[in-house]
Design a protein around this motif. Structure first.
Motif, PDB file in Angstrom:
ATOM      1  N   PRO A  44       0.877  -1.213  -0.020  1.00  0.00           N
ATOM      2  CA  PRO A  44      -0.122  -0.068   0.037  1.00  0.00           C
ATOM      3  C   PRO A  44       0.964   1.385  -0.076  1.00  0.00           C
ATOM      4  CG  PRO A  44      -0.303  -1.258   2.021  1.00  0.00           C
ATOM      5  CD  PRO A  44       0.511  -1.984   1.161  1.00  0.00           C
ATOM      6  N   ASP A  45       1.962   1.341   0.560  1.00  0.00           N
ATOM      7  CA  ASP A  45       2.826   2.504   0.586  1.00  0.00           C
ATOM      8  C   ASP A  45       3.415   2.688  -0.791  1.00  0.00           C
ATOM      9  OD1 ASP A  45       2.675   2.576   3.255  1.00  0.00           O
ATOM     10  OD2 ASP A  45       4.476   1.752   3.605  1.00  0.00           O
ATOM     11  N   LEU A  46       3.775   1.801  -1.538  1.00  0.00           N
ATOM     12  CA  LEU A  46       4.263   2.031  -2.808  1.00  0.00           C
ATOM     13  C   LEU A  46       2.867   2.489  -3.669  1.00  0.00           C
ATOM     14  CD1 LEU A  46       6.698   1.988  -4.671  1.00  0.00           C
ATOM     15  CD2 LEU A  46       5.915  -0.262  -5.416  1.00  0.00           C
ATOM     16  N   LEU A  47       1.907   1.823  -3.595  1.00  0.00           N
ATOM     17  CA  LEU A  47       0.667   2.262  -4.306  1.00  0.00           C
ATOM     18  C   LEU A  47       0.343   3.990  -4.219  1.00  0.00           C
ATOM     19  CD1 LEU A  47      -1.657   1.599  -6.324  1.00  0.00           C
ATOM     20  CD2 LEU A  47      -2.951   0.813  -4.418  1.00  0.00           C
ATOM     21  N   MET A  48       0.454   4.266  -2.725  1.00  0.00           N
ATOM     22  CA  MET A  48       0.064   5.451  -2.473  1.00  0.00           C
ATOM     23  C   MET A  48       1.127   6.555  -2.900  1.00  0.00           C
ATOM     24  SD  MET A  48      -2.773   6.102  -1.376  1.00  0.00           S
ATOM     25  CE  MET A  48      -2.432   7.760  -0.598  1.00  0.00           C
TER      26      MET A  48
END
Length: 93
Positions: free
Chosen positions: A60-64
């Protein structure tokens, strides 16, 4: 390196101070994905930032990070030409 979401104002809009840069591994993924899409579907093919991820939210951090760059920093539409995105990333935007 853990990505930290930028602050938001009371309306939920991102507050980004200074240039927002993508990590090198994400930049490489974007370039490779755009090149593959262009090679298979032609120079008019469009992509969204979801194109750079598998169909599961395992980072999720990379997606954000990608979403913040796409939406808040670059102010791109949901779909953009892969050629445009590839060139932007290759130019260091």
């Amino acid at each position: 390196m853990t990505w930290k979401a930028p602050a938001t104002n009371c309306a939920g809009a991102f507050l980004i101070s200074g240039p927002f840069k993508l990590r090198a591994s994400l930049r490489q993924t974007i370039i490779e994905t755009c090149k593959a899409k262009i090679a298979s579907k032609g120079e008019t093919v469009g992509v969204s930032f979801y194109a750079f991820f598998k169909n599961k939210n395992d980072d999720p951090d990379l997606l954000m990070e990608a979403a913040t760059w796409w939406i808040a920093t670059q102010k791109l539409d949901h779909f953009e030409k892969a050629v445009k995105i590839r060139d932007m990333v290759m130019q260091g935007q």
